[in-house]
Design a protein around this motif. Sequence first.
Motif, PDB file in Angstrom:
ATOM      1  N   GLU A  14       0.819  -1.211   0.000  1.00 37.76           N
ATOM      2  CA  GLU A  14       0.000   0.000   0.000  1.00 37.76           C
ATOM      3  C   GLU A  14       0.850   1.258   0.000  1.00 37.76           C
ATOM      4  OE1 GLU A  14      -4.077   1.603   2.165  1.00 37.76           O
ATOM      5  OE2 GLU A  14      -3.309  -0.425   2.483  1.00 37.76           O
ATOM      6  N   ASP A  15       2.036   1.196   0.578  1.00 41.97           N
ATOM      7  CA  ASP A  15       2.932   2.360   0.618  1.00 41.97           C
ATOM      8  C   ASP A  15       3.407   2.771  -0.773  1.00 41.97           C
ATOM      9  OD1 ASP A  15       2.770   2.511   3.387  1.00 41.97           O
ATOM     10  OD2 ASP A  15       4.625   1.373   3.719  1.00 41.97           O
ATOM     11  N   VAL A  16       3.479   1.828  -1.715  1.00 40.93           N
ATOM     12  CA  VAL A  16       4.064   2.131  -3.032  1.00 40.93           C
ATOM     13  C   VAL A  16       3.065   2.083  -4.175  1.00 40.93           C
ATOM     14  CG1 VAL A  16       6.346   1.330  -2.327  1.00 40.93           C
ATOM     15  CG2 VAL A  16       4.776  -0.279  -3.432  1.00 40.93           C
ATOM     16  N   CYS A  17       1.828   1.661  -3.906  1.00 44.16           N
ATOM     17  CA  CYS A  17       0.839   1.513  -4.974  1.00 44.16           C
ATOM     18  C   CYS A  17       0.185   2.853  -5.313  1.00 44.16           C
ATOM     19  CB  CYS A  17      -0.220   0.487  -4.590  1.00 44.16           C
ATOM     20  SG  CYS A  17       0.184  -1.188  -5.123  1.00 44.16           S
ATOM     21  N   HIS A  18       0.971   3.760  -5.813  1.00 43.88           N
ATOM     22  CA  HIS A  18       0.489   5.052  -6.270  1.00 43.88           C
ATOM     23  C   HIS A  18       0.831   5.156  -7.757  1.00 43.88           C
ATOM     24  CE1 HIS A  18      -0.191   6.478  -2.122  1.00 43.88           C
ATOM     25  NE2 HIS A  18       0.880   5.748  -1.849  1.00 43.88           N
ATOM     26  N   PRO A  19      -0.154   5.136  -8.645  1.00 39.99           N
ATOM     27  CA  PRO A  19       0.125   5.096 -10.089  1.00 39.99           C
ATOM     28  C   PRO A  19       1.046   6.196 -10.597  1.00 39.99           C
ATOM     29  CG  PRO A  19      -2.192   4.660  -9.665  1.00 39.99           C
ATOM     30  CD  PRO A  19      -1.592   5.070  -8.352  1.00 39.99           C
ATOM     31  N   GLN A  20       1.047   7.351  -9.920  1.00 44.72           N
ATOM     32  CA  GLN A  20       1.932   8.428 -10.355  1.00 44.72           C
ATOM     33  C   GLN A  20       3.391   8.145 -10.025  1.00 44.72           C
ATOM     34  OE1 GLN A  20      -0.617   8.788  -8.203  1.00 44.72           O
ATOM     35  NE2 GLN A  20      -2.212   9.715  -9.490  1.00 44.72           N
ATOM     36  N   LYS A  21       3.623   7.213  -9.093  1.00 41.21           N
ATOM     37  CA  LYS A  21       4.982   6.927  -8.642  1.00 41.21           C
ATOM     38  C   LYS A  21       5.401   5.480  -8.921  1.00 41.21           C
ATOM     39  CE  LYS A  21       4.870  10.369  -4.943  1.00 41.21           C
ATOM     40  NZ  LYS A  21       5.040  10.615  -3.483  1.00 41.21           N
ATOM     41  N   MET A  22       4.526   4.735  -9.568  1.00 43.13           N
ATOM     42  CA  MET A  22       4.821   3.334  -9.881  1.00 43.13           C
ATOM     43  C   MET A  22       4.641   3.094 -11.374  1.00 43.13           C
ATOM     44  SD  MET A  22       2.826  -0.136  -8.627  1.00 43.13           S
ATOM     45  CE  MET A  22       3.771  -0.467  -7.136  1.00 43.13           C
ATOM     46  N   ALA A  23       5.503   2.265 -11.955  1.00 47.91           N
ATOM     47  CA  ALA A  23       5.376   1.838 -13.342  1.00 47.91           C
ATOM     48  C   ALA A  23       5.262   0.318 -13.381  1.00 47.91           C
ATOM     49  CB  ALA A  23       6.578   2.300 -14.166  1.00 47.91           C
TER      50      ALA A  23
END
Length: 219
Positions: A14-23
């Motif tokens: 949940e800490d990294v599942c941000h579409p703007q910051k994940m590819a």
Amino acid sequence: MQSAFGLSIPMTLEDVCHPQKMALLVYDMQVGIAQQLFNAVEFIQQVKQVVDVARSHQMRVFFSRHTTLPKEIAGVSQLKGAMALQRVTTVAEVQPNFLPDSAAHAVVPDLAPLPSEVAFDKLTMSAFVGSYLDLALRDARIEAIAIVGAVLEFGIEPTVRHAADLGYVPVLISDACYSFSEQNRTTSLAALQSTSLIADINTFHTTLDRVHQNEADAI
């Protein structure tokens, strides 16, 4: 998420599942590779589930393509590696199976990149060596990279390790990463636990949806 020395340290999916910051990296899902996979049709659909989720959240999607050069121009490591993978004993027996623009080199039709996505070629197992992937991710301020495709124990494992060495948080979608045996899968996943977050397709999907909803509610 933990905080220390002015840094935010992601600990969970949940800490990294941000579409703007994940590819999303779709690793080597090519026609010539799919032909070597048991239950390829079913596996391609598993990968497609992840691709569809990423697209629905407007995540950046990159496709890697394993590439071979004509034998006359290939180097020592390429020829030696080809002999090992093709289980032949002489360079004369090597077949350059993934020449650029060949049918085998193309991404499988069900996963064909959209005009807003890119496919890039590589000669190595790590998708970061000799490609523009790292530069593209850094320029877009990407912090985490989800990875799916084939094959876990060959190319995905070194790509995950390389991503971590470059400072990204690798997210391995385990049931969308192909292995040639359950023993190989178990060994690779155990080895990658310390360098990546590991999730399944459903957990990845529901986490992205939940993060999106939380962010929408906060506006």
